[in-house]
Design a protein around this motif. Structure first.
Motif, PDB file in Angstrom:
ATOM      1  N   GLU A   8     -13.009  -4.182  -6.542  1.00  0.00           N
ATOM      2  CA  GLU A   8     -12.741  -5.604  -6.766  1.00  0.00           C
ATOM      3  C   GLU A   8     -11.318  -5.830  -7.261  1.00  0.00           C
ATOM      4  O   GLU A   8     -10.829  -5.123  -8.139  1.00  0.00           O
ATOM      5  CB  GLU A   8     -13.710  -6.175  -7.797  1.00  0.00           C
ATOM      6  CG  GLU A   8     -13.470  -7.652  -8.088  1.00  0.00           C
ATOM      7  CD  GLU A   8     -14.511  -8.266  -9.014  1.00  0.00           C
ATOM      8  OE1 GLU A   8     -14.820  -9.454  -8.843  1.00  0.00           O
ATOM      9  OE2 GLU A   8     -15.016  -7.548  -9.897  1.00  0.00           O
ATOM     10  N   THR A   9     -10.670  -6.838  -6.697  1.00  0.00           N
ATOM     11  CA  THR A   9      -9.374  -7.291  -7.195  1.00  0.00           C
ATOM     12  C   THR A   9      -9.530  -8.745  -7.624  1.00  0.00           C
ATOM     13  O   THR A   9     -10.208  -9.530  -6.959  1.00  0.00           O
ATOM     14  CB  THR A   9      -8.286  -7.143  -6.115  1.00  0.00           C
ATOM     15  OG1 THR A   9      -8.032  -5.752  -5.923  1.00  0.00           O
ATOM     16  CG2 THR A   9      -6.994  -7.825  -6.530  1.00  0.00           C
ATOM     17  N   THR A  36      -6.407  -1.812  -5.669  1.00  0.00           N
ATOM     18  CA  THR A  36      -5.261  -2.357  -4.938  1.00  0.00           C
ATOM     19  C   THR A  36      -3.939  -1.998  -5.607  1.00  0.00           C
ATOM     20  O   THR A  36      -2.913  -1.857  -4.926  1.00  0.00           O
ATOM     21  CB  THR A  36      -5.368  -3.884  -4.761  1.00  0.00           C
ATOM     22  OG1 THR A  36      -5.699  -4.493  -6.009  1.00  0.00           O
ATOM     23  CG2 THR A  36      -6.412  -4.233  -3.714  1.00  0.00           C
ATOM     24  N   ASN A  37      -3.926  -1.831  -6.928  1.00  0.00           N
ATOM     25  CA  ASN A  37      -2.707  -1.348  -7.581  1.00  0.00           C
ATOM     26  C   ASN A  37      -2.284  -0.013  -6.982  1.00  0.00           C
ATOM     27  O   ASN A  37      -1.118   0.210  -6.651  1.00  0.00           O
ATOM     28  CB  ASN A  37      -2.933  -1.168  -9.082  1.00  0.00           C
ATOM     29  CG  ASN A  37      -3.115  -2.475  -9.822  1.00  0.00           C
ATOM     30  OD1 ASN A  37      -2.770  -3.536  -9.332  1.00  0.00           O
ATOM     31  ND2 ASN A  37      -3.671  -2.390 -11.022  1.00  0.00           N
ATOM     32  N   GLY A 254      -2.194  -0.845 -15.856  1.00  0.00           N
ATOM     33  CA  GLY A 254      -1.885  -0.430 -14.494  1.00  0.00           C
ATOM     34  C   GLY A 254      -1.169   0.904 -14.404  1.00  0.00           C
ATOM     35  O   GLY A 254      -0.965   1.432 -13.306  1.00  0.00           O
ATOM     36  N   ALA A 255      -0.807   1.482 -15.545  1.00  0.00           N
ATOM     37  CA  ALA A 255      -0.085   2.761 -15.522  1.00  0.00           C
ATOM     38  C   ALA A 255      -0.933   3.873 -14.913  1.00  0.00           C
ATOM     39  O   ALA A 255      -0.429   4.720 -14.173  1.00  0.00           O
ATOM     40  CB  ALA A 255       0.346   3.148 -16.934  1.00  0.00           C
ATOM     41  N   PHE A 259      -0.165   6.115 -11.682  1.00  0.00           N
ATOM     42  CA  PHE A 259      -0.256   7.573 -11.753  1.00  0.00           C
ATOM     43  C   PHE A 259      -1.008   8.106 -10.533  1.00  0.00           C
ATOM     44  O   PHE A 259      -0.570   9.064  -9.885  1.00  0.00           O
ATOM     45  CB  PHE A 259      -0.973   7.973 -13.041  1.00  0.00           C
ATOM     46  CG  PHE A 259      -1.059   9.458 -13.289  1.00  0.00           C
ATOM     47  CD1 PHE A 259      -0.142  10.094 -14.107  1.00  0.00           C
ATOM     48  CD2 PHE A 259      -2.069  10.225 -12.708  1.00  0.00           C
ATOM     49  CE1 PHE A 259      -0.219  11.471 -14.341  1.00  0.00           C
ATOM     50  CE2 PHE A 259      -2.159  11.593 -12.925  1.00  0.00           C
ATOM     51  CZ  PHE A 259      -1.226  12.223 -13.744  1.00  0.00           C
ATOM     52  N   ALA A 260      -2.136   7.476 -10.212  1.00  0.00           N
ATOM     53  CA  ALA A 260      -2.939   7.906  -9.066  1.00  0.00           C
ATOM     54  C   ALA A 260      -2.143   7.778  -7.765  1.00  0.00           C
ATOM     55  O   ALA A 260      -2.205   8.657  -6.891  1.00  0.00           O
ATOM     56  CB  ALA A 260      -4.221   7.079  -8.981  1.00  0.00           C
ATOM     57  N   ALA A 261      -1.372   6.683  -7.644  1.00  0.00           N
ATOM     58  CA  ALA A 261      -0.550   6.494  -6.448  1.00  0.00           C
ATOM     59  C   ALA A 261       0.478   7.615  -6.323  1.00  0.00           C
ATOM     60  O   ALA A 261       0.693   8.160  -5.232  1.00  0.00           O
ATOM     61  CB  ALA A 261       0.146   5.134  -6.497  1.00  0.00           C
TER      62      ALA A 261
END
Length: 317
Positions: A8-9, A36-37, A254-255, A259-261
């Motif tokens: 969900e966003t 989505t981040n 959102g950090a 990190f995952a990205a």
């Protein structure tokens, strides 16, 4: 497709000034969602991403769809709901170490996701399926959707990446532990933080948290340590990776998604696990310097300009 995510966003409403929300004169609407981040972070780095979700057929849903699609994320499998609305939340930044979040997502459009909503052929195209612990906490149908998505990913040799992202307000402690542990058992890569490790395994020691994930079945566990960097462990190696220093933390929300990205980007680029974790630490640090969940995420040009300090592997390789 490189990475597909389900979740969900919502619209985040942030006061125009720091301090208690009661003193705010106006609020800035921003698009925010764990999945989505991460997808936007990957898209900015040149990776192909897709988002599976539901939005209300309303102006807030239209804003989310416009911004996520505008960042290069495929939204062809996002459904619009004319009966249930898009979720919202308020972000109260009292100061850099005290950020409070208030959710208004009950019975939102995304909470009505169900297994029948998934497209196996779409998931099969991806290299990674990215999931967070938020989605199964939203509703029982969302939980069923997550497990069905994992089943489809496994059937098609798509690696499952899981960030536990514990949200205690959304469900009972017992239900959360059972569900999140079950997902870890079926995941290839797990990305817990220290607080999540303490919640799930009763330990604040990164090595114990990482080993617990490996023993449950994960091939790689990367424990996020905030200002201390990260620790990763697999069947082949383990290592601490120091953090990148940040002189001014503007917005820490959102950090972990950033990190995952960074981690997935590094793995997709074929660099070492150590290099991928270093990239994750750098992108996570960069994201905290700008207000908003994803606004501060770097693009490929910024990544290529980044040189690694000390003896770190070049994060751009």
């Amino acid at each position: 497709m490189d990475v597909i995510a389900i979740g969900e966003t919502m619209i985040s409403l942030t006061p125009d000034q720091r301090g208690l929300m009661r003193n705010a004169a106006s609020f800035m609407p921003r698009v925010a969602g764990a999945e989505t981040n991460t997808l936007i972070g990957l898209s900015r780095l040149g990776h192909r991403t897709g988002w599976i979700s539901r939005l209300g057929e309303d102006e807030l849903g239209a804003k989310i769809l416009k911004e996520v699609r505008g960042e290069g994320v495929d939204t062809s499998l996002v459904e619009l709901d004319d009966k249930n609305s898009t979720g919202t939340f308020f972000k109260e930044i009292v100061n850099e170490s005290d950020v409070r979040v208030y959710y208004y997502r009950k019975d939102s459009a995304a909470s009505h996701m169900s297994p029948s909503f998934l497209n196996e052929a779409y998931i099969a195209k991806a290299s990674y399926l990215y999931l967070s612990g938020v989605t199964p906490a939203i509703s029982s149908s969302c939980r069923e959707t997550v497990f069905h998505a994992i089943e489809l990913a496994k059937r098609n040799d798509v690696k499952v990446v899981f960030d536990p992202n514990v949200r205690r307000k959304l469900w009972s402690e017992k239900e959360a532990k059972e569900t999140l542990t079950k997902i870890i058992r079926q995941s290839d890569i797990v990305l817990p933080g220290i607080s999540e490790g303490e919640f799930l395994f009763g330990s604040r020691e990164e090595k114990e948290i990482g080993q617990a994930c490996i023993e449950l079945g994960a091939k790689l566990a990367v424990v996020k340590l905030g200002e201390k960097g990260a620790y990763y462990t697999s069947e082949q190696e383990e290592r601490h990776v120091p953090a990148y220093s940040v002189s001014d933390v503007v917005d820490p929300i959102g950090a972990g998604d950033a990190f995952a990205a960074g981690l997935l980007s590094g793995l997709l680029d074929g660099i070492s696990i150590k290099g991928a974790v270093e990239r994750a630490c750098w992108i996570g640090a960069v994201a905290t310097m700008v207000t908003g969940d994803y606004e501060g995420l770097p693009d490929r040009k910024q990544l290529n300009q980044q040189t690694s300090p000390g003896n770190k592997e070049d994060v751009s390789r």
